[in-house]
Design an enzyme around this catalytic site. Structure first.
Site, PDB file in Angstrom:
ATOM      1  N   CYS A 114      -3.299 -21.429  99.844  1.00  0.00           N
ATOM      2  CA  CYS A 114      -1.877 -21.771  99.778  1.00  0.00           C
ATOM      3  C   CYS A 114      -1.125 -21.269 101.001  1.00  0.00           C
ATOM      4  O   CYS A 114      -0.044 -21.746 101.315  1.00  0.00           O
ATOM      5  CB  CYS A 114      -1.275 -21.199  98.502  1.00  0.00           C
ATOM      6  SG  CYS A 114      -1.613 -19.434  98.307  1.00  0.00           S
ATOM      7  N   GLU A 135       4.606 -32.719 102.455  1.00  0.00           N
ATOM      8  CA  GLU A 135       3.808 -32.512 101.238  1.00  0.00           C
ATOM      9  C   GLU A 135       2.683 -31.507 101.481  1.00  0.00           C
ATOM     10  O   GLU A 135       2.071 -31.494 102.549  1.00  0.00           O
ATOM     11  CB  GLU A 135       3.181 -33.839 100.790  1.00  0.00           C
ATOM     12  CG  GLU A 135       4.196 -34.828 100.252  1.00  0.00           C
ATOM     13  CD  GLU A 135       3.556 -36.186  99.950  1.00  0.00           C
ATOM     14  OE1 GLU A 135       2.340 -36.348 100.158  1.00  0.00           O
ATOM     15  OE2 GLU A 135       4.311 -37.075  99.509  1.00  0.00           O
ATOM     16  N   PRO A 137      -6.590 -20.934  89.578  1.00  0.00           N
ATOM     17  CA  PRO A 137      -6.603 -22.286  90.167  1.00  0.00           C
ATOM     18  C   PRO A 137      -8.005 -22.794  90.497  1.00  0.00           C
ATOM     19  O   PRO A 137      -8.944 -21.997  90.609  1.00  0.00           O
ATOM     20  CB  PRO A 137      -5.821 -22.086  91.468  1.00  0.00           C
ATOM     21  CG  PRO A 137      -6.141 -20.682  91.876  1.00  0.00           C
ATOM     22  CD  PRO A 137      -6.357 -19.897  90.602  1.00  0.00           C
ATOM     23  N   ILE A 168      -4.057 -17.224  84.447  1.00  0.00           N
ATOM     24  CA  ILE A 168      -4.409 -18.638  84.654  1.00  0.00           C
ATOM     25  C   ILE A 168      -4.802 -18.801  86.115  1.00  0.00           C
ATOM     26  O   ILE A 168      -4.047 -18.398  87.008  1.00  0.00           O
ATOM     27  CB  ILE A 168      -3.191 -19.522  84.293  1.00  0.00           C
ATOM     28  CG1 ILE A 168      -2.826 -19.285  82.818  1.00  0.00           C
ATOM     29  CG2 ILE A 168      -3.494 -20.993  84.549  1.00  0.00           C
ATOM     30  CD1 ILE A 168      -1.394 -19.568  82.488  1.00  0.00           C
ATOM     31  N   THR A 184      -8.652 -24.136  93.325  1.00  0.00           N
ATOM     32  CA  THR A 184      -8.836 -23.989  94.770  1.00  0.00           C
ATOM     33  C   THR A 184      -9.449 -22.638  95.168  1.00  0.00           C
ATOM     34  O   THR A 184     -10.186 -22.581  96.146  1.00  0.00           O
ATOM     35  CB  THR A 184      -7.480 -24.161  95.480  1.00  0.00           C
ATOM     36  OG1 THR A 184      -6.513 -23.351  94.795  1.00  0.00           O
ATOM     37  CG2 THR A 184      -7.033 -25.607  95.467  1.00  0.00           C
ATOM     38  N   ASN A 185      -9.119 -21.574  94.444  1.00  0.00           N
ATOM     39  CA  ASN A 185      -9.707 -20.248  94.695  1.00  0.00           C
ATOM     40  C   ASN A 185     -10.244 -19.711  93.374  1.00  0.00           C
ATOM     41  O   ASN A 185      -9.797 -18.666  92.900  1.00  0.00           O
ATOM     42  CB  ASN A 185      -8.656 -19.238  95.184  1.00  0.00           C
ATOM     43  CG  ASN A 185      -7.932 -19.683  96.424  1.00  0.00           C
ATOM     44  OD1 ASN A 185      -8.487 -20.333  97.292  1.00  0.00           O
ATOM     45  ND2 ASN A 185      -6.669 -19.307  96.526  1.00  0.00           N
ATOM     46  N   GLY A 187       2.983 -19.553  93.085  1.00  0.00           N
ATOM     47  CA  GLY A 187       3.009 -21.011  93.142  1.00  0.00           C
ATOM     48  C   GLY A 187       2.664 -21.603  94.492  1.00  0.00           C
ATOM     49  O   GLY A 187       2.117 -20.942  95.384  1.00  0.00           O
ATOM     50  N   GLY A 219      -0.104 -24.502  90.841  1.00  0.00           N
ATOM     51  CA  GLY A 219       0.981 -25.344  91.324  1.00  0.00           C
ATOM     52  C   GLY A 219       2.291 -25.093  90.582  1.00  0.00           C
ATOM     53  O   GLY A 219       2.362 -24.248  89.686  1.00  0.00           O
TER      54      GLY A 219
HETATM   55  P1  NAD Z   1      -2.935 -26.515  89.208  1.00  0.00           P
HETATM   56  O1  NAD Z   1      -1.483 -26.212  89.065  1.00  0.00           O
HETATM   57  O2  NAD Z   1      -3.405 -27.887  88.969  1.00  0.00           O
HETATM   58  O3  NAD Z   1      -3.777 -25.579  88.203  1.00  0.00           O
HETATM   59  C1  NAD Z   1      -3.629 -24.175  88.173  1.00  0.00           C
HETATM   60  C2  NAD Z   1      -4.007 -23.660  86.796  1.00  0.00           C
HETATM   61  O4  NAD Z   1      -3.007 -24.046  85.864  1.00  0.00           O
HETATM   62  C3  NAD Z   1      -5.323 -24.236  86.260  1.00  0.00           C
HETATM   63  O5  NAD Z   1      -5.999 -23.242  85.532  1.00  0.00           O
HETATM   64  C4  NAD Z   1      -4.861 -25.348  85.343  1.00  0.00           C
HETATM   65  O6  NAD Z   1      -5.812 -25.612  84.326  1.00  0.00           O
HETATM   66  C5  NAD Z   1      -3.579 -24.770  84.780  1.00  0.00           C
HETATM   67  N1  NAD Z   1      -2.603 -25.762  84.379  1.00  0.00           N
HETATM   68  C6  NAD Z   1      -2.021 -26.678  85.211  1.00  0.00           C
HETATM   69  N2  NAD Z   1      -1.126 -27.410  84.507  1.00  0.00           N
HETATM   70  C7  NAD Z   1      -1.151 -26.949  83.221  1.00  0.00           C
HETATM   71  C8  NAD Z   1      -0.461 -27.292  82.027  1.00  0.00           C
HETATM   72  N3  NAD Z   1       0.432 -28.274  81.986  1.00  0.00           N
HETATM   73  N4  NAD Z   1      -0.711 -26.598  80.901  1.00  0.00           N
HETATM   74  C9  NAD Z   1      -1.627 -25.597  80.913  1.00  0.00           C
HETATM   75  N5  NAD Z   1      -2.329 -25.234  82.005  1.00  0.00           N
HETATM   76  C10 NAD Z   1      -2.089 -25.890  83.150  1.00  0.00           C
HETATM   77  O7  NAD Z   1      -3.331 -26.014  90.667  1.00  0.00           O
HETATM   78  P2  NAD Z   1      -4.742 -26.038  91.413  1.00  0.00           P
HETATM   79  O8  NAD Z   1      -5.003 -27.382  91.972  1.00  0.00           O
HETATM   80  O9  NAD Z   1      -5.775 -25.399  90.572  1.00  0.00           O
HETATM   81  O10 NAD Z   1      -4.385 -25.036  92.609  1.00  0.00           O
HETATM   82  C11 NAD Z   1      -3.676 -25.453  93.742  1.00  0.00           C
HETATM   83  C12 NAD Z   1      -2.220 -25.060  93.704  1.00  0.00           C
HETATM   84  O11 NAD Z   1      -2.096 -23.675  93.462  1.00  0.00           O
HETATM   85  C13 NAD Z   1      -1.552 -25.315  95.041  1.00  0.00           C
HETATM   86  O12 NAD Z   1      -0.258 -25.775  94.832  1.00  0.00           O
HETATM   87  C14 NAD Z   1      -1.570 -23.953  95.704  1.00  0.00           C
HETATM   88  O13 NAD Z   1      -0.571 -23.779  96.670  1.00  0.00           O
HETATM   89  C15 NAD Z   1      -1.340 -23.070  94.515  1.00  0.00           C
HETATM   90  N6  NAD Z   1      -1.865 -21.725  94.733  1.00  0.00           N
HETATM   91  C16 NAD Z   1      -0.997 -20.704  94.884  1.00  0.00           C
HETATM   92  C17 NAD Z   1      -1.476 -19.425  95.106  1.00  0.00           C
HETATM   93  C18 NAD Z   1      -0.536 -18.266  95.297  1.00  0.00           C
HETATM   94  O14 NAD Z   1      -1.012 -17.147  95.378  1.00  0.00           O
HETATM   95  N7  NAD Z   1       0.772 -18.468  95.374  1.00  0.00           N
HETATM   96  C19 NAD Z   1      -2.846 -19.178  95.182  1.00  0.00           C
HETATM   97  C20 NAD Z   1      -3.718 -20.257  95.003  1.00  0.00           C
HETATM   98  C21 NAD Z   1      -3.226 -21.524  94.763  1.00  0.00           C
END
Ligand code: NAD
Length: 484
Positions: free
Chosen positions: A284, A372, A150, A148, A152-153, A251, A233
């Site tokens: 992140c 935040e 994000p 899954i 953002t990347n 996350g 997230g």
């Molecule tokens: P997001 O959580 O909104 O979405 C991430 C993915 O999860 C997407 O593909 C989305 O469609 C899916 N998703 C979200 N909620 C879902 C649900 N209830 N059911 C099914 N699928 C679901 O995050 P975003 O805005 O795309 O990315 C930003 C977040 O990701 C920030 O919090 C950032 O810190 C984090 N992030 C972490 C890393 C890492 O390596 N730790 C890398 C990149 C981004």
């Protein structure tokens, strides 16, 4: 008269067949026939079930490929992404479609993912030999992995995950963020086309035509998907961890940066502005709040302003900014995530020069900008009395994510104290945050930093099962005690 049940079933089938044969067949609509034509082409399927079935077949075929084949396919993937026109296309589309980040930095990130995500060399075998013979522990594939990704990347994560997961012998079902659908489909198509041309099994990387939360849920529950990797997230990380499957969760973070009186202040200022503004603060790992020792705070701010920071001092304007970019219930407004400093300043009526990359302001330690994860180039600075106070506040501001933290200091004891206390997956000393993912710092890159589940900076071996293979009483060659 006894009637045989099989006979009845046969008769019913015959009648239904005749009725069906007499019916004029409905012509497929234009969009149905278009989908039919495209369904499965280069790994893009109409339904998640079809995608997973195809991916499962591909993985079984992939098991018959050699390590040299894997190496070749990983190199093919790197090459196709690094082709100038492809790199430029996916970088541009990612910005256009998501409305987040900036093109030059997307280019750097996509290139980094293609060049520095480890391949098969990451899968070193452990060997134990002794009086009882030889034991090998090898990194083996999981099977079909559900990844899954994000918003953002979007492309960076697909590139980096694909390299690691393919090197490890898996096939991959991607569930992209719907906001990054088109660019992800374009990238998956591009990679599959190149892999097919290189002779790889078809459908090693698949996804669906219409990514959605529903499709992600189908994927997470599907029995043929053996491992889940969520980069996003806290919500999605929690979800994959509750499926009962092997899950890797990468996350959210809220990385603090501490600057003490022993630091090279000018360098710290430049590093912080560069790290914080990278891809408009989307990573992140990027600097999200500064905690500075009072003695050097003015000097730090002056140097930041000389190197691309715009300072807001009026509390009313800071409040106006907070009202603009935060939702009523807290957290960033999606429409401001990943936007540039100039765009945000313009929305509060401030015109700044093109050199401005970051908006800074002094705030209280519990200001929402500090607490935040905003993911935009707004950088609060909190002034504290001494370095111990700074470290204590950094621990609170990091919010227990144990993700990333930075410190600018020459005091080894305090650097060690902060690293120990915060327990972050990445701790960067005297450099911008991106040194932690291999840009100006040693080590490989990843765009899936697995803090919650502990794999750290994921690489091919993170996507493997360790399996032991034992040969008793042979291939131990150091002595003759068991005879010749
Ligand atoms: P997001 O959580 O909104 O979405 C991430 C993915 O999860 C997407 O593909 C989305 O469609 C899916 N998703 C979200 N909620 C879902 C649900 N209830 N059911 C099914 N699928 C679901 O995050 P975003 O805005 O795309 O990315 C930003 C977040 O990701 C920030 O919090 C950032 O810190 C984090 N992030 C972490 C890393 C890492 O390596 N730790 C890398 C990149 C981004």
């Amino acid at each position: 008269m006894d009637i045989d049940a099989n006979l009845i079933e046969k008769m019913v089938k015959q009648v239904l067949h005749e009725i069906d044969a007499g019916k004029p067949h409905a012509e497929p609509t234009q969009s149905e026939s278009k989908n039919e034509e495209k369904n499965g082409e280069y790994g893009i399927f109409n339904t998640m079930e079809e995608a997973i079935d195809a991916c499962d077949i591909a993985q079984k075929q992939y098991l018959f490929c050699s390590m040299a084949d894997r190496q070749k396919y990983v190199q093919t993937l790197r090459d196709v992404v690094l082709k100038k026109e492809n790199l430029e296309l996916i970088s541009r589309l990612a910005v256009e479609e998501t409305g987040m980040g900036n093109y030059p930095h997307k280019l750097i990130k996509n290139r980094l993912a293609a060049e520095k995500s480890p391949g098969i060399e990451d899968l070193s075998t452990e060997a134990l030999s002794g009086d009882d013979g030889l034991t090998l522990v090898e990194y083996c594939p999981f099977g079909v992995i559900g990844a899954i990704t994000p918003a953002t990347n979007p492309t960076e994560t697909v590139i980096c995950n694909s390299i690691g997961m393919l090197a490890a012998g898996n096939s991959i079902v991607f569930s992209p963020h719907p906001r990054a659908k088109d660019v992800t489909l374009k990238l998956v198509t591009m990679i599959n086309k190149a892999l097919e041309e290189a002779g790889a099994p078809k459908n090693l990387i698949v996804t669906v035509m219409e990514p959605s939360i529903e499709n992600t849920n189908v994927m997470m529950k599907h029995p043929k998907v053996r491992m889940l990797v969520a980069t996003g997230g806290p919500g999605i990380v929690k979800l994959v961890m509750s499926t009962g499957k092997k899950a890797i969760g990468a996350g959210a973070g809220n990385p603090p940066v501490v600057v003490d009186e022993t630091a090279d202040i000018k360098k710290a200022a430049i590093d912080i502005v560069n790290g914080c503004s990278f891809d408009n603060n989307l990573p992140c790992i990027a600097e999200k709040e500064v905690i500075a020792v009072d003695q050097i705070t003015d000097e730090l701010i002056r140097n930041m302003k000389e190197n691309g920071a715009y300072q807001i001092t009026d509390p009313a304007v800071i409040q106006k900014l907070a009202d603009l970019v935060r939702k009523e219930g807290g957290g960033p407004k999606t429409s401001f995530v990943g936007k540039s400093a100039l765009y945000i300043l313009d929305k509060i009526g401030i015109q700044a020069g093109p050199e401005v990359k970051v908006i800074i302001m002094e705030t209280a330690k519990d200001h929402p900008f500090v607490m935040e994860e905003l993911m935009m180039p707004i950088l609060p600075i909190v002034r504290v009395q001494n370095v111990d106070e700074a470290i204590d506040l950094a621990l609170i501001a990091e919010r227990g994510n144990r993700h990333t933290a930075m410190m600018h200091s020459k005091n080894v004891d305090k650097l060690t104290k902060m690293a120990k206390l915060l327990q972050t997956t990445i701790f960067v000393k005297n450099a911008p945050s991106y040194a932690g993912i291999g840009v100006g710092g040693e080590g490989h890159t990843t765009f899936t930093i697995a803090g919650p589940t502990g794999e750290g900076l994921t690489s091919a071996r993170s996507f493997c099962r360790k399996r032991r293979c034992v040969l008793s009483d042979a291939f131990h060659i150091r002595d003759f005690s068991n005879g010749l």
